[in-house]
Write an enzyme that holds these catalytic residues in place. Sequence first.
Site, mmCIF file in Angstrom:
data_model
loop_
_atom_site.group_PDB
_atom_site.id
_atom_site.type_symbol
_atom_site.label_atom_id
_atom_site.label_comp_id
_atom_site.label_asym_id
_atom_site.label_seq_id
_atom_site.Cartn_x
_atom_site.Cartn_y
_atom_site.Cartn_z
ATOM 1 N N SER A 53 0.565 -1.149 0.446
ATOM 2 C CA SER A 53 -0.165 -0.109 0.263
ATOM 3 C C SER A 53 1.049 0.872 0.006
ATOM 4 O O SER A 53 1.628 1.389 1.997
ATOM 5 C CB SER A 53 -0.619 0.295 1.519
ATOM 6 O OG SER A 53 -1.552 -1.183 1.422
ATOM 7 N N LYS A 98 -6.942 2.019 -1.648
ATOM 8 C CA LYS A 98 -6.599 1.276 -1.044
ATOM 9 C C LYS A 98 -6.997 2.202 0.304
ATOM 10 O O LYS A 98 -6.587 1.978 1.537
ATOM 11 C CB LYS A 98 -4.924 0.626 -0.809
ATOM 12 C CG LYS A 98 -4.378 0.135 0.115
ATOM 13 C CD LYS A 98 -5.304 -0.768 1.215
ATOM 14 C CE LYS A 98 -4.568 -0.993 2.237
ATOM 15 N NZ LYS A 98 -4.861 -2.037 2.865
ATOM 16 N N LYS A 131 1.303 5.789 8.289
ATOM 17 C CA LYS A 131 1.394 6.050 6.431
ATOM 18 C C LYS A 131 0.236 5.796 5.940
ATOM 19 O O LYS A 131 0.927 6.554 4.861
ATOM 20 C CB LYS A 131 2.054 4.561 6.925
ATOM 21 C CG LYS A 131 3.129 4.266 4.852
ATOM 22 C CD LYS A 131 2.006 3.489 3.767
ATOM 23 C CE LYS A 131 1.630 2.144 5.137
ATOM 24 N NZ LYS A 131 1.705 1.334 3.842
HETATM 25 P P1 NAD Z 1 5.976 -5.830 7.281
HETATM 26 O O1 NAD Z 1 6.736 -4.763 7.630
HETATM 27 O O2 NAD Z 1 5.744 -7.191 8.427
HETATM 28 O O3 NAD Z 1 7.068 -6.748 6.342
HETATM 29 C C1 NAD Z 1 7.599 -5.852 5.007
HETATM 30 C C2 NAD Z 1 8.064 -6.760 4.415
HETATM 31 O O4 NAD Z 1 9.278 -5.655 4.098
HETATM 32 C C3 NAD Z 1 10.110 -7.159 6.540
HETATM 33 O O5 NAD Z 1 10.123 -8.385 6.013
HETATM 34 C C4 NAD Z 1 11.346 -5.915 5.147
HETATM 35 O O6 NAD Z 1 11.827 -6.983 6.144
HETATM 36 C C5 NAD Z 1 11.088 -6.190 4.269
HETATM 37 N N1 NAD Z 1 11.579 -5.556 3.456
HETATM 38 C C6 NAD Z 1 11.276 -4.224 3.588
HETATM 39 N N2 NAD Z 1 11.979 -3.173 2.620
HETATM 40 C C7 NAD Z 1 12.244 -4.741 1.275
HETATM 41 C C8 NAD Z 1 13.399 -4.378 0.495
HETATM 42 N N3 NAD Z 1 13.445 -3.193 -0.310
HETATM 43 N N4 NAD Z 1 13.814 -5.228 -0.140
HETATM 44 C C9 NAD Z 1 13.423 -6.091 0.706
HETATM 45 N N5 NAD Z 1 12.888 -6.713 1.512
HETATM 46 C C10 NAD Z 1 12.571 -5.327 2.393
HETATM 47 O O7 NAD Z 1 4.823 -5.579 6.372
HETATM 48 P P2 NAD Z 1 3.162 -5.846 6.017
HETATM 49 O O8 NAD Z 1 3.161 -6.009 7.823
HETATM 50 O O9 NAD Z 1 3.082 -7.193 5.735
HETATM 51 O O10 NAD Z 1 2.369 -5.130 4.602
HETATM 52 C C11 NAD Z 1 3.225 -4.693 3.696
HETATM 53 C C12 NAD Z 1 2.336 -3.371 2.835
HETATM 54 O O11 NAD Z 1 0.677 -4.395 2.949
HETATM 55 C C13 NAD Z 1 2.468 -2.536 3.545
HETATM 56 O O12 NAD Z 1 2.134 -1.439 2.790
HETATM 57 C C14 NAD Z 1 1.320 -2.279 4.735
HETATM 58 O O13 NAD Z 1 0.455 -1.334 4.823
HETATM 59 C C15 NAD Z 1 -0.312 -3.336 3.448
HETATM 60 N N6 NAD Z 1 -1.170 -3.566 4.017
HETATM 61 C C16 NAD Z 1 -0.923 -4.321 5.527
HETATM 62 C C17 NAD Z 1 -1.769 -5.204 5.733
HETATM 63 C C18 NAD Z 1 -1.699 -5.666 7.443
HETATM 64 O O14 NAD Z 1 -2.330 -5.956 7.861
HETATM 65 N N7 NAD Z 1 -0.272 -6.198 7.702
HETATM 66 C C19 NAD Z 1 -3.482 -5.739 5.677
HETATM 67 C C20 NAD Z 1 -3.019 -5.265 4.258
HETATM 68 C C21 NAD Z 1 -2.078 -3.856 3.817
#
Ligand code: NAD
Length: 294
Positions: A95, A170, A238
Amino acid sequence: MKIGFIGLGIMGKPMSKNLVKAGYELVVFDFNKAAVDELAAMGAKAAASGAEVAKECETIITMLPNSPHVRSAALGANGIAEGAKPGTVIIDMSSIDPVESKKISEELAAKGIELMDAPVSGGEPKAIDGTLSVMVGGNKATFDKYYDLLMVMAGSVVYVGEIGSGNIAKLANQMIVAINIAAVSEALTFAKKAGASPELVYQAIRGGLAGSTVLDAKAPMMLSRNFKPGFRIELHIKDLTNALNAAHSINAFAPLTAQLMEIMQTLKADGCEKDDHSAIAKYYEKLSKVTIEG
Ligand code: NAD
């Protein structure tokens, strides 16, 4: 079909696992080696960088926190563009700011790489079940080509329009969710303070007009004081930052979103930024001097 998957966090890990279970050959990368090892143990191939993923895969999914992470994974040092062949398609399921989606897409297009923005709603439980809602922006023919792949992770996949449109949908989703969680928090602290059982009030109203997916997902968390994420407050901040920036730039009116931003900033200042966004309840509890629990 060989698929690259970058970003194995709360969401990316179960989503990538579902692709492996469905028989896709995956090449995965994350800075967090433990997450990569977990996928490798299921049969995915571990890569040491985004460039390495791109050398092996012409379709790459990214699931990263925010716009700077997507920019860096796609266009930065050791990123996808360094290893990708022309014709590579990146499906960015993070997102992020829709304006950045467009800019990143233009910079990638100059290198022969196509971007679709395909953020998701539903959170970790639906990522695990493979029932996410996916909202997609980009080229319609590319959307049609990847519909079945996206459906492995989703209960619904909807084409919204040109690149950036997925993230516009989103942000609309995130405005609605934040305002709804605050409404649930406000109502349940009110019920408690007025002398009723929040649990019974929840049971009494969930089948009526006030019933919602947000109510059913978040009220039980508030009632059991389980604020383990789920979706962290810092990630919702964010999204609201991106939503308010976008709204201000087009003169859209978003006073409730702005109010929720202030509530979440207060919670962050109180050290709750790693809590699930259901911890919006804590803001009300602190001011009302009651807890929803019990
Ligand atoms: P998270 O922080 O748990 O996971 C993100 C992952 O990306 C981490 O493991 C981190 O090490 C990795 N990362 C960051 N930069 C990187 C790079 N340059 N190369 C490789 N890996 C990298 O986040 P999340 O909760 O999984 O959320 C991911 C996305 O999904 C976000 O944009 C969030 O807003 C969206 N989202 C999350 C949820 C939720 O409930 N958690 C629901 C819908 C949408």
